[in-house]
Motif scaffolding. Structure first.
Motif, PDB file in Angstrom:
ATOM      1  N   ALA A 114     -61.953 -31.079 -39.476  1.00  6.43           N
ATOM      2  CA  ALA A 114     -61.022 -31.908 -39.852  1.00  6.43           C
ATOM      3  C   ALA A 114     -61.177 -33.495 -39.830  1.00  6.43           C
ATOM      4  CB  ALA A 114     -59.686 -31.453 -39.411  1.00  6.43           C
ATOM      5  N   ASP A 115     -60.568 -34.200 -40.698  1.00  9.08           N
ATOM      6  CA  ASP A 115     -60.651 -35.737 -40.261  1.00  9.08           C
ATOM      7  C   ASP A 115     -59.842 -35.931 -38.990  1.00  9.08           C
ATOM      8  OD1 ASP A 115     -57.802 -36.035 -40.933  1.00  9.08           O
ATOM      9  OD2 ASP A 115     -58.411 -36.657 -42.785  1.00  9.08           O
ATOM     10  N   ILE A 116     -60.033 -37.376 -38.912  1.00  5.61           N
ATOM     11  CA  ILE A 116     -59.471 -37.659 -37.467  1.00  5.61           C
ATOM     12  C   ILE A 116     -57.892 -37.797 -37.490  1.00  5.61           C
ATOM     13  CG2 ILE A 116     -59.462 -40.229 -37.901  1.00  5.61           C
ATOM     14  CD1 ILE A 116     -60.119 -38.873 -34.519  1.00  5.61           C
ATOM     15  N   ARG A 117     -57.526 -37.834 -38.403  1.00  2.38           N
ATOM     16  CA  ARG A 117     -55.869 -37.745 -38.431  1.00  2.38           C
ATOM     17  C   ARG A 117     -55.368 -36.445 -38.193  1.00  2.38           C
ATOM     18  NH1 ARG A 117     -52.822 -41.825 -40.669  1.00  2.38           N
ATOM     19  NH2 ARG A 117     -54.103 -43.531 -41.839  1.00  2.38           N
ATOM     20  N   ILE A 118     -55.919 -35.356 -38.908  1.00  8.34           N
ATOM     21  CA  ILE A 118     -55.598 -33.889 -38.820  1.00  8.34           C
ATOM     22  C   ILE A 118     -55.891 -33.719 -37.302  1.00  8.34           C
ATOM     23  CG2 ILE A 118     -56.111 -31.646 -39.387  1.00  8.34           C
ATOM     24  CD1 ILE A 118     -56.462 -32.839 -42.011  1.00  8.34           C
ATOM     25  N   GLN A 119     -57.268 -34.117 -36.860  1.00 12.78           N
ATOM     26  CA  GLN A 119     -57.664 -33.596 -35.427  1.00 12.78           C
ATOM     27  C   GLN A 119     -56.657 -34.124 -34.373  1.00 12.78           C
ATOM     28  OE1 GLN A 119     -61.386 -33.500 -33.998  1.00 12.78           O
ATOM     29  NE2 GLN A 119     -62.445 -32.989 -35.979  1.00 12.78           N
ATOM     30  N   MET A 152     -57.617 -40.378 -24.001  1.00 12.21           N
ATOM     31  CA  MET A 152     -58.270 -39.821 -25.102  1.00 12.21           C
ATOM     32  C   MET A 152     -59.574 -40.419 -25.124  1.00 12.21           C
ATOM     33  SD  MET A 152     -55.832 -41.498 -27.945  1.00 12.21           S
ATOM     34  CE  MET A 152     -54.190 -40.770 -28.360  1.00 12.21           C
ATOM     35  N   TRP A 153     -60.633 -39.309 -25.713  1.00 19.59           N
ATOM     36  CA  TRP A 153     -61.902 -39.536 -25.962  1.00 19.59           C
ATOM     37  C   TRP A 153     -62.186 -39.461 -27.369  1.00 19.59           C
ATOM     38  CZ3 TRP A 153     -59.695 -36.768 -22.050  1.00 19.59           C
ATOM     39  CH2 TRP A 153     -59.858 -36.972 -20.763  1.00 19.59           C
ATOM     40  N   MET A 154     -62.901 -40.520 -27.882  1.00 17.72           N
ATOM     41  CA  MET A 154     -63.192 -40.301 -29.311  1.00 17.72           C
ATOM     42  C   MET A 154     -64.588 -40.501 -29.569  1.00 17.72           C
ATOM     43  SD  MET A 154     -60.356 -43.029 -31.020  1.00 17.72           S
ATOM     44  CE  MET A 154     -60.703 -42.445 -32.837  1.00 17.72           C
ATOM     45  N   ALA A 155     -65.060 -39.440 -30.497  1.00 22.43           N
ATOM     46  CA  ALA A 155     -66.531 -39.428 -30.526  1.00 22.43           C
ATOM     47  C   ALA A 155     -66.992 -40.929 -31.312  1.00 22.43           C
ATOM     48  CB  ALA A 155     -66.946 -38.261 -31.652  1.00 22.43           C
ATOM     49  N   ASP A 156     -66.305 -41.458 -32.075  1.00 15.08           N
ATOM     50  CA  ASP A 156     -66.484 -42.503 -33.026  1.00 15.08           C
ATOM     51  C   ASP A 156     -65.318 -43.393 -32.816  1.00 15.08           C
ATOM     52  OD1 ASP A 156     -67.321 -44.451 -34.653  1.00 15.08           O
ATOM     53  OD2 ASP A 156     -68.034 -43.334 -36.460  1.00 15.08           O
ATOM     54  N   ILE A 157     -65.201 -44.534 -32.150  1.00 17.66           N
ATOM     55  CA  ILE A 157     -64.087 -45.543 -32.319  1.00 17.66           C
ATOM     56  C   ILE A 157     -63.772 -46.094 -33.566  1.00 17.66           C
ATOM     57  CG2 ILE A 157     -65.235 -47.594 -31.777  1.00 17.66           C
ATOM     58  CD1 ILE A 157     -62.348 -46.051 -29.670  1.00 17.66           C
ATOM     59  N   SER A 158     -64.678 -45.644 -34.633  1.00 17.21           N
ATOM     60  CA  SER A 158     -64.321 -46.405 -35.878  1.00 17.21           C
ATOM     61  C   SER A 158     -62.700 -45.723 -36.718  1.00 17.21           C
ATOM     62  CB  SER A 158     -65.404 -46.325 -36.814  1.00 17.21           C
ATOM     63  OG  SER A 158     -65.478 -44.830 -37.366  1.00 17.21           O
ATOM     64  N   GLY A 159     -62.657 -44.722 -35.977  1.00 19.97           N
ATOM     65  CA  GLY A 159     -61.375 -43.961 -36.447  1.00 19.97           C
ATOM     66  C   GLY A 159     -60.201 -44.355 -35.738  1.00 19.97           C
ATOM     67  N   PHE A 160     -60.201 -45.418 -34.907  1.00 25.71           N
ATOM     68  CA  PHE A 160     -59.147 -45.961 -34.030  1.00 25.71           C
ATOM     69  C   PHE A 160     -57.988 -46.172 -34.719  1.00 25.71           C
ATOM     70  CE2 PHE A 160     -56.854 -48.926 -31.203  1.00 25.71           C
ATOM     71  CZ  PHE A 160     -57.073 -48.393 -30.164  1.00 25.71           C
ATOM     72  N   GLU A 161     -57.912 -46.894 -35.844  1.00 29.61           N
ATOM     73  CA  GLU A 161     -56.731 -47.123 -36.585  1.00 29.61           C
ATOM     74  C   GLU A 161     -56.096 -45.861 -36.983  1.00 29.61           C
ATOM     75  OE1 GLU A 161     -55.270 -50.075 -36.375  1.00 29.61           O
ATOM     76  OE2 GLU A 161     -56.827 -50.594 -35.365  1.00 29.61           O
ATOM     77  N   ALA A 215     -67.858 -32.110 -26.922  1.00 30.39           N
ATOM     78  CA  ALA A 215     -68.201 -30.694 -26.982  1.00 30.39           C
ATOM     79  C   ALA A 215     -67.806 -30.004 -28.583  1.00 30.39           C
ATOM     80  CB  ALA A 215     -67.875 -29.705 -25.710  1.00 30.39           C
ATOM     81  N   GLY A 216     -68.432 -29.304 -29.196  1.00 30.94           N
ATOM     82  CA  GLY A 216     -67.965 -28.604 -30.136  1.00 30.94           C
ATOM     83  C   GLY A 216     -68.013 -29.384 -31.474  1.00 30.94           C
ATOM     84  N   GLY A 217     -68.487 -30.593 -31.566  1.00 27.01           N
ATOM     85  CA  GLY A 217     -68.329 -31.607 -32.535  1.00 27.01           C
ATOM     86  C   GLY A 217     -67.150 -32.033 -33.009  1.00 27.01           C
ATOM     87  N   TYR A 218     -66.272 -31.874 -32.013  1.00 24.66           N
ATOM     88  CA  TYR A 218     -64.810 -32.701 -32.380  1.00 24.66           C
ATOM     89  C   TYR A 218     -64.985 -34.402 -32.569  1.00 24.66           C
ATOM     90  CZ  TYR A 218     -62.926 -27.998 -31.913  1.00 24.66           C
ATOM     91  OH  TYR A 218     -62.700 -26.479 -32.082  1.00 24.66           O
ATOM     92  N   LEU A 219     -63.925 -34.872 -33.265  1.00 25.07           N
ATOM     93  CA  LEU A 219     -63.671 -35.954 -33.147  1.00 25.07           C
ATOM     94  C   LEU A 219     -62.915 -36.841 -32.158  1.00 25.07           C
ATOM     95  CD1 LEU A 219     -63.238 -36.337 -37.009  1.00 25.07           C
ATOM     96  CD2 LEU A 219     -65.415 -36.648 -35.786  1.00 25.07           C
ATOM     97  N   ILE A 220     -61.759 -36.022 -31.500  1.00 26.63           N
ATOM     98  CA  ILE A 220     -61.037 -36.457 -30.363  1.00 26.63           C
ATOM     99  C   ILE A 220     -60.709 -35.504 -29.461  1.00 26.63           C
ATOM    100  CG2 ILE A 220     -58.993 -36.182 -31.738  1.00 26.63           C
ATOM    101  CD1 ILE A 220     -58.148 -39.099 -30.465  1.00 26.63           C
ATOM    102  N   GLU A 221     -60.319 -35.649 -28.244  1.00 22.39           N
ATOM    103  CA  GLU A 221     -59.873 -34.956 -27.217  1.00 22.39           C
ATOM    104  C   GLU A 221     -58.862 -35.657 -26.475  1.00 22.39           C
ATOM    105  OE1 GLU A 221     -61.320 -32.221 -23.326  1.00 22.39           O
ATOM    106  OE2 GLU A 221     -62.959 -32.790 -24.615  1.00 22.39           O
ATOM    107  N   ILE A 222     -57.847 -35.147 -26.229  1.00 17.28           N
ATOM    108  CA  ILE A 222     -56.554 -35.883 -25.618  1.00 17.28           C
ATOM    109  C   ILE A 222     -56.129 -35.072 -24.574  1.00 17.28           C
ATOM    110  CG2 ILE A 222     -54.397 -36.913 -26.108  1.00 17.28           C
ATOM    111  CD1 ILE A 222     -54.929 -36.653 -29.175  1.00 17.28           C
ATOM    112  N   GLN A 223     -55.738 -35.666 -23.449  1.00 18.75           N
ATOM    113  CA  GLN A 223     -55.161 -35.016 -22.072  1.00 18.75           C
ATOM    114  C   GLN A 223     -54.122 -35.734 -21.676  1.00 18.75           C
ATOM    115  OE1 GLN A 223     -57.893 -35.838 -18.936  1.00 18.75           O
ATOM    116  NE2 GLN A 223     -56.980 -33.881 -17.624  1.00 18.75           N
TER     117      GLN A 223
END
Length: 116
Positions: A33-38, A65-74, A101-109
């Protein structure tokens, strides 16, 4: 006393201790899924954990938050802002971590104080 919820062989999904809680990093259901959905799905997972311990967003003090690619920040911020609409805002840290891990775009704690 430490209380652990939803333990598996690796970790607990949420731990409560001394009036505080912290969640494990939450990810989306679908790594394609895209960054918004994730982002939305990871935040929904935090909502589920908060409900499990009798808390809600008003009890959050910090989000990491950890993002795989900060270009999806906005795009991520748009979803995050909507999720917190009408609530006090916790402090937040957001970094680009490269590979999640797992190829996700974001992880949030989430971290916070338990309701009294």
């Amino acid at each position: 006393m430490i209380k652990r919820y939803d333990q598996n062989h690796l970790m607990s999904q949420v731990v409560c201790y001394e009036g505080r809680f912290e969640t494990a990093g939450q990810i989306a259901k679908n790594p394609q899924a895209d960054i918004r959905i994730q982002t939305a799905e990871a935040l929904e997972a935090i909502d589920v954990l908060l409900e499990k311990i009798g808390a809600d967003k008003s009890h959050l003090t910090r989000i990491q938050m950890w993002m795989a690619d900060i270009s999806g920040f906005e795009e991520m911020n748009a979803v995050y802002e909507k999720w917190l609409e009408g609530h006090q805002k916790p402090v937040r840290a957001c970094v680009q971590s490269g590979l999640i891990a797992g190829g996700y775009l974001i992880e949030i704690q989430g971290f916070g104080f338990l309701p009294r």
